[in-house]
Design a protein around this motif. Structure first.
Motif, PDB file in Angstrom:
ATOM      1  N   PHE A 192       0.849  -1.191   0.000  1.00  0.00           N
ATOM      2  CA  PHE A 192       0.000   0.000   0.000  1.00  0.00           C
ATOM      3  C   PHE A 192       0.890   1.247   0.000  1.00  0.00           C
ATOM      4  O   PHE A 192       1.730   1.405   0.868  1.00  0.00           O
ATOM      5  CB  PHE A 192      -0.901  -0.032   1.237  1.00  0.00           C
ATOM      6  N   PRO A 193       0.713   2.132  -0.982  1.00  0.00           N
ATOM      7  CA  PRO A 193       1.697   3.208  -1.173  1.00  0.00           C
ATOM      8  C   PRO A 193       1.507   4.408  -0.260  1.00  0.00           C
ATOM      9  O   PRO A 193       1.694   5.551  -0.668  1.00  0.00           O
ATOM     10  CB  PRO A 193       1.463   3.595  -2.640  1.00  0.00           C
ATOM     11  N   ASP A 194       1.142   4.174   0.963  1.00  0.00           N
ATOM     12  CA  ASP A 194       0.930   5.246   1.923  1.00  0.00           C
ATOM     13  C   ASP A 194       2.042   5.155   2.959  1.00  0.00           C
ATOM     14  O   ASP A 194       2.254   4.104   3.571  1.00  0.00           O
ATOM     15  CB  ASP A 194      -0.447   5.080   2.576  1.00  0.00           C
ATOM     16  N   ALA A 195       2.756   6.257   3.182  1.00  0.00           N
ATOM     17  CA  ALA A 195       3.859   6.230   4.135  1.00  0.00           C
ATOM     18  C   ALA A 195       3.408   5.864   5.533  1.00  0.00           C
ATOM     19  O   ALA A 195       4.195   5.405   6.361  1.00  0.00           O
ATOM     20  CB  ALA A 195       4.546   7.594   4.148  1.00  0.00           C
ATOM     21  N   VAL A 196       2.113   6.054   5.805  1.00  0.00           N
ATOM     22  CA  VAL A 196       1.586   5.692   7.121  1.00  0.00           C
ATOM     23  C   VAL A 196       1.477   4.173   7.261  1.00  0.00           C
ATOM     24  O   VAL A 196       1.433   3.644   8.365  1.00  0.00           O
ATOM     25  CB  VAL A 196       0.208   6.361   7.342  1.00  0.00           C
ATOM     26  N   HIS A 197       1.445   3.483   6.145  1.00  0.00           N
ATOM     27  CA  HIS A 197       1.276   2.031   6.149  1.00  0.00           C
ATOM     28  C   HIS A 197       2.453   1.360   5.428  1.00  0.00           C
ATOM     29  O   HIS A 197       2.275   0.709   4.402  1.00  0.00           O
ATOM     30  CB  HIS A 197      -0.033   1.632   5.466  1.00  0.00           C
ATOM     31  N   PRO A 198       3.682   1.514   5.919  1.00  0.00           N
ATOM     32  CA  PRO A 198       4.847   1.062   5.163  1.00  0.00           C
ATOM     33  C   PRO A 198       4.982  -0.454   5.039  1.00  0.00           C
ATOM     34  O   PRO A 198       5.713  -0.916   4.175  1.00  0.00           O
ATOM     35  CB  PRO A 198       6.022   1.628   5.970  1.00  0.00           C
ATOM     36  N   MET A 199       4.289  -1.205   5.865  1.00  0.00           N
ATOM     37  CA  MET A 199       4.415  -2.657   5.798  1.00  0.00           C
ATOM     38  C   MET A 199       3.109  -3.334   5.409  1.00  0.00           C
ATOM     39  O   MET A 199       3.033  -4.560   5.363  1.00  0.00           O
ATOM     40  CB  MET A 199       4.909  -3.209   7.150  1.00  0.00           C
ATOM     41  N   ALA A 200       2.075  -2.563   5.135  1.00  0.00           N
ATOM     42  CA  ALA A 200       0.777  -3.150   4.813  1.00  0.00           C
ATOM     43  C   ALA A 200       0.795  -3.710   3.399  1.00  0.00           C
ATOM     44  O   ALA A 200       1.358  -3.109   2.482  1.00  0.00           O
ATOM     45  CB  ALA A 200      -0.318  -2.109   4.944  1.00  0.00           C
ATOM     46  N   THR A 201       0.167  -4.837   3.216  1.00  0.00           N
ATOM     47  CA  THR A 201      -0.009  -5.539   1.935  1.00  0.00           C
ATOM     48  C   THR A 201       1.332  -5.774   1.241  1.00  0.00           C
ATOM     49  O   THR A 201       2.395  -5.673   1.839  1.00  0.00           O
ATOM     50  CB  THR A 201      -0.993  -4.786   1.013  1.00  0.00           C
ATOM     51  N   GLY A 202       1.280  -6.142  -0.032  1.00  0.00           N
ATOM     52  CA  GLY A 202       2.490  -6.390  -0.791  1.00  0.00           C
ATOM     53  C   GLY A 202       3.053  -7.781  -0.582  1.00  0.00           C
ATOM     54  O   GLY A 202       2.518  -8.597   0.169  1.00  0.00           O
ATOM     55  N   TYR A 203       4.167  -8.031  -1.265  1.00  0.00           N
ATOM     56  CA  TYR A 203       4.814  -9.338  -1.205  1.00  0.00           C
ATOM     57  C   TYR A 203       6.316  -9.154  -1.063  1.00  0.00           C
ATOM     58  O   TYR A 203       6.861  -8.079  -1.362  1.00  0.00           O
ATOM     59  CB  TYR A 203       4.485 -10.176  -2.444  1.00  0.00           C
ATOM     60  N   LEU A 204       6.983 -10.179  -0.589  1.00  0.00           N
ATOM     61  CA  LEU A 204       8.430 -10.139  -0.376  1.00  0.00           C
ATOM     62  C   LEU A 204       9.142 -10.148  -1.727  1.00  0.00           C
ATOM     63  O   LEU A 204       8.959 -11.067  -2.537  1.00  0.00           O
ATOM     64  CB  LEU A 204       8.860 -11.337   0.471  1.00  0.00           C
ATOM     65  N   ASP A 205       9.947  -9.121  -1.966  1.00  0.00           N
ATOM     66  CA  ASP A 205      10.722  -9.033  -3.205  1.00  0.00           C
ATOM     67  C   ASP A 205      11.736 -10.177  -3.233  1.00  0.00           C
ATOM     68  O   ASP A 205      12.528 -10.324  -2.290  1.00  0.00           O
ATOM     69  CB  ASP A 205      11.441  -7.673  -3.238  1.00  0.00           C
ATOM     70  N   PRO A 206      11.755 -10.979  -4.294  1.00  0.00           N
ATOM     71  CA  PRO A 206      12.685 -12.122  -4.340  1.00  0.00           C
ATOM     72  C   PRO A 206      14.142 -11.751  -4.112  1.00  0.00           C
ATOM     73  O   PRO A 206      14.913 -12.565  -3.601  1.00  0.00           O
ATOM     74  CB  PRO A 206      12.458 -12.695  -5.737  1.00  0.00           C
ATOM     75  N   GLN A 207      14.532 -10.525  -4.462  1.00  0.00           N
ATOM     76  CA  GLN A 207      15.941 -10.152  -4.262  1.00  0.00           C
ATOM     77  C   GLN A 207      16.295 -10.077  -2.771  1.00  0.00           C
ATOM     78  O   GLN A 207      17.484 -10.076  -2.420  1.00  0.00           O
ATOM     79  CB  GLN A 207      16.238  -8.814  -4.937  1.00  0.00           C
ATOM     80  N   TYR A 208      15.271 -10.041  -1.906  1.00  0.00           N
ATOM     81  CA  TYR A 208      15.512  -9.938  -0.463  1.00  0.00           C
ATOM     82  C   TYR A 208      15.200 -11.238   0.286  1.00  0.00           C
ATOM     83  O   TYR A 208      15.119 -11.225   1.522  1.00  0.00           O
ATOM     84  CB  TYR A 208      14.704  -8.789   0.127  1.00  0.00           C
ATOM     85  N   TYR A 209      15.029 -12.335  -0.436  1.00  0.00           N
ATOM     86  CA  TYR A 209      14.772 -13.607   0.237  1.00  0.00           C
ATOM     87  C   TYR A 209      15.887 -13.929   1.242  1.00  0.00           C
ATOM     88  O   TYR A 209      15.631 -14.324   2.381  1.00  0.00           O
ATOM     89  CB  TYR A 209      14.651 -14.737  -0.780  1.00  0.00           C
ATOM     90  N   GLY A 210      17.130 -13.797   0.791  1.00  0.00           N
ATOM     91  CA  GLY A 210      18.247 -14.100   1.683  1.00  0.00           C
ATOM     92  C   GLY A 210      18.302 -13.164   2.866  1.00  0.00           C
ATOM     93  O   GLY A 210      18.572 -13.583   4.007  1.00  0.00           O
ATOM     94  N   ALA A 211      18.025 -11.883   2.632  1.00  0.00           N
ATOM     95  CA  ALA A 211      18.049 -10.904   3.722  1.00  0.00           C
ATOM     96  C   ALA A 211      16.947 -11.183   4.734  1.00  0.00           C
ATOM     97  O   ALA A 211      17.160 -11.061   5.950  1.00  0.00           O
ATOM     98  CB  ALA A 211      17.902  -9.498   3.148  1.00  0.00           C
ATOM     99  N   TYR A 212      15.769 -11.570   4.248  1.00  0.00           N
ATOM    100  CA  TYR A 212      14.666 -11.848   5.168  1.00  0.00           C
ATOM    101  C   TYR A 212      14.945 -13.106   5.988  1.00  0.00           C
ATOM    102  O   TYR A 212      14.631 -13.147   7.187  1.00  0.00           O
ATOM    103  CB  TYR A 212      13.353 -11.986   4.394  1.00  0.00           C
ATOM    104  N   ALA A 213      15.550 -14.113   5.355  1.00  0.00           N
ATOM    105  CA  ALA A 213      15.939 -15.304   6.122  1.00  0.00           C
ATOM    106  C   ALA A 213      16.920 -14.917   7.223  1.00  0.00           C
ATOM    107  O   ALA A 213      16.815 -15.385   8.368  1.00  0.00           O
ATOM    108  CB  ALA A 213      16.552 -16.350   5.191  1.00  0.00           C
ATOM    109  N   ASN A 214      17.861 -14.050   6.912  1.00  0.00           N
ATOM    110  CA  ASN A 214      18.822 -13.574   7.901  1.00  0.00           C
ATOM    111  C   ASN A 214      18.113 -12.796   9.001  1.00  0.00           C
ATOM    112  O   ASN A 214      18.454 -12.901  10.188  1.00  0.00           O
ATOM    113  CB  ASN A 214      19.868 -12.699   7.201  1.00  0.00           C
ATOM    114  N   TYR A 215      17.112 -12.011   8.633  1.00  0.00           N
ATOM    115  CA  TYR A 215      16.305 -11.240   9.580  1.00  0.00           C
ATOM    116  C   TYR A 215      15.638 -12.164  10.597  1.00  0.00           C
ATOM    117  O   TYR A 215      15.662 -11.907  11.810  1.00  0.00           O
ATOM    118  CB  TYR A 215      15.273 -10.462   8.775  1.00  0.00           C
ATOM    119  N   LEU A 216      15.050 -13.253  10.119  1.00  0.00           N
ATOM    120  CA  LEU A 216      14.381 -14.193  11.026  1.00  0.00           C
ATOM    121  C   LEU A 216      15.387 -14.928  11.906  1.00  0.00           C
ATOM    122  O   LEU A 216      15.123 -15.184  13.086  1.00  0.00           O
ATOM    123  CB  LEU A 216      13.546 -15.178  10.212  1.00  0.00           C
ATOM    124  N   VAL A 217      16.530 -15.279  11.355  1.00  0.00           N
ATOM    125  CA  VAL A 217      17.585 -15.906  12.161  1.00  0.00           C
ATOM    126  C   VAL A 217      18.035 -14.953  13.262  1.00  0.00           C
ATOM    127  O   VAL A 217      18.206 -15.349  14.426  1.00  0.00           O
ATOM    128  CB  VAL A 217      18.774 -16.323  11.267  1.00  0.00           C
TER     129      VAL A 217
END
Length: 618
Positions: A192-217
């Protein structure tokens, strides 16, 4: 999560799994139940009775008379239970921490997690923000920081982590699982392109799969650094949901599978983490998603099983998955209640149906909310907390119906219990489910969903107790086999090397598994403590076996009394037994690569060297 999307919760039908797992203890069952006394705990909303202890009832020989019979067979066993619990969300933690005085908070925590309360034994924590937060946040707002150099759980430290710690101090056996509502916003596309909702909706960009795995670790490691082990994790809560007002993440089955098998699974293994991965974590009404996850061999090798919510479909979906993938576990991880599903009948019927359909857990949503069903980032909330803590006052606490409903289970069924067979619906309006605890005690929950009273009998081991239950009322019976304190003399044999365990120490030497025969030093009295644990009392020197915390948890027969370090959780499966220290939550092992296998309680998971045969000894 908020449930404005659902106007009604589908009715559940308690049905047992088809493919039963037969597990029998090597210790003999009691020859007779005659004279055994069972506790009776009743909720009858019509009289205002809520989880109140009634007069005990006593088993007597079954006369075989016709009538409504529920037959309990403790030797037909199904899944092992992890526990019953709720989520200490940001909202819940804030209310517990800031709207209760220290003395009132201690009282509430005891009523929620303590032995004198309902003994909740599981927590499902959010990884970052959910809908029940003061604000939306992640643990790394530095865009492009794929190495997670700026990762921090500082936002959780003022009151979320302390409340989880306090719950664990009341009940050290709590298992903590965790789920992420969203990656950091900069990792997503299509949101959702509203700065008030920076994490609402959308999907994980494949280029950040590795970064997100690291985030969870990093999250798992950070919480472990705070003394909070993470038992299990799901990478995305409700992967098909898209709502603009709070963090949600769309994840297709293909993306879900690719992320787990190519990123999260390998990253967690590389980090040496024993945390389980749960697939799916959404509603019963999508059978295809969890099926496709487990059908992928690579995903299957990384995940421990699947997780479910109740906002659509029927709990029978879990049995469908179990029957197709019987080696994988099943958890029920979120059950929210509110104005859309307020019925105590619905709560009780579902809480019985969920374990009857192979779930190892039942976890409510918010542990606590205020009088406005918040705090929340939502415009409005129709959710209820397990307890209500007013935000406009101090020490104002109300225990809601779901507190008493889940208490019929959590107070009497401890982690490591097995669901056991309970059959018979002759009366047509009774739901029931039964369990056997690690100490041998039994508990059965019965709910009358009919419009009239129902008189029934529970038949166990050729004996019976009779009871009349009013309409829309619940009862839990618990009995311990002769008070739960009788000791049997047993021997322990290590499955890995076929040798008996000996306590023959010349001073302070630890137990070893290296004896070919049973003598006095290889005999132990197995004591049931009545709290879900057992203790071992060495016959030869009249000392209790303890996990010596000052020496890495090695086992030694040196204690004169039973304390926390002398207690162990016992689990029987497939003819073998594992023992887990109540004090440090580690499994007993006989494998230390020494000349003689020395027994320690220092293993996070159970394998061959953590398996023993327990048999009666003369």
């Amino acid at each position: 999560m908020i449930r404005n999307l659902r106007s009604t919760l589908l009715k559940t039908v308690a049905s047992s799994g088809v493919a039963a797992l037969l597990l029998t203890s090597t210790l003999p069952a009691p020859a007779s139940a005659a004279g055994e006394t069972a506790e009776v705990w009743l909720t009858d909303l019509g009289t205002g009775t809520r989880l109140a202890k009634q007069a005990n009832v006593t088993f007597s020989p079954d006369d075989g008379a016709a009538g409504t019979s529920i037959v309990l067979d403790e030797n037909t066993q199904y899944q092992q239970m992890d526990g019953f619990g709720a989520s200490i969300t940001d909202a819940s933690a804030w209310l517990l921490n800031y709207k209760l005085t220290a003395s009132k908070r201690a009282e509430v925590m005891e009523k929620l997690f303590g032995r004198t309360g309902i003994g909740l034994s599981m927590l499902r924590q959010t990884i970052g923000a959910s809908d029940f937060n003061w604000e939306i946040y992640s643990y790394n707002e530095s865009a492009g920081d794929t190495a997670m150099n700026n990762f921090s759980i500082a936002r959780d430290l003022p009151y979320i982590v302390p409340m989880v710690k306090q719950a664990r101090s009341v009940n050290p056996n709590i298992k903590v699982m965790a789920a992420a509502w969203s990656p950091p916003g900069w990792m997503k596309k299509g949101q959702f392109p509203d700065a008030v909702h920076p994490m609402a909706t959308g999907y994980l960009d494949p280029q950040y799969y590795g970064a997100y795995a690291n985030y969870l670790v990093k999250f798992i490691q950070a919480y472990q650094g705070q003394g909070i082990p993470i038992y299990a994790i799901s990478p995305v809560n409700e992967p098909g949901l898209q709502i603009k007002d709070y963090p949600t993440t769309y994840m297709s089955i293909a993306d879900h599978n690719n992320f787990i098998k190519n990123n999260l699974g390998p990253s967690m293994r590389a980090a040496g983490l024993g945390t389980k991965i749960m697939a799916y974590d959404f509603n019963w009404d999508n059978v295809s998603f969890p099926d496709q996850a487990l059908a992928d061999a690579a995903v299957n090798s990384y995940v421990a099983g699947t997780a479910y919510h109740h906002y659509g479909g029927s709990p029978s979906a879990m049995t469908t998955i179990h029957d197709k993938y019987p080696s994988k576990d099943i958890w029920f991880t979120e059950g929210g209640y509110g104005s859309w599903n307020p019925s105590f009948t619905g709560m009780m019927r579902e809480m019985i149906a969920v374990p009857r359909n192979w779930s190892k857990s039942y976890i409510l949503w918010n542990l606590a909310l205020d009088q406005n069903n918040g705090p929340t980032v939502l415009p409005s909330s129709i959710n209820w907390g397990t307890v209500t803590i007013r935000s406009d006052a101090m020490d104002s606490v109300t225990y809601n119906d779901q507190y008493y409903a889940i208490g019929h289970f959590s107070k009497f069924v401890v982690p490591g219990a097995r669901r056991v067979a309970s059959t018979g619906y002759n009366g047509g309006t009774l739901d029931h489910v039964a369990f056997k605890n690690p100490d041998g005690s039994k508990a059965i929950v019965v709910f009358n969903y009919g419009s009239a009273s129902n008189t029934f009998k529970i038949v166990w081991n050729g004996q019976k107790i009779s009871y009349t239950l009013k309409a829309n009322s619940a009862v839990t019976f618990k009995w311990t086999n002769n008070g739960g304190s009788a000791a049997s003399t047993v021997s322990l044999k290590a499955s890995a090397n076929g040798s008996f365990v000996s306590a023959d120490n010349t001073g302070a030497d630890p137990l070893v598994a290296n004896r070919e025969a049973v003598g006095d030093w290889e005999k132990f009295r197995l004591v049931s403590n009545g709290d879900g644990t057992v203790s071992l009392h060495a016959v030869a020197n009249n000392k209790y076996v303890m996990a010596d915390q000052n020496n890495g948890g090695r086992l030694i027969a040196a204690s004169a009394a039973i304390g926390t370090w002398e207690k162990f959780y016992r689990t029987d499966a497939g003819g073998v037994t594992t023992l887990r220290s109540a004090a440090n939550d580690q499994y007993v092992t006989a494998d230390l690569n020494l000349a003689a296998p020395v027994l320690y309680a220092n293993r996070a998971s159970a394998g061959g060297w953590e398996q023993f045969t327990i048999a009666s000894a003369p």
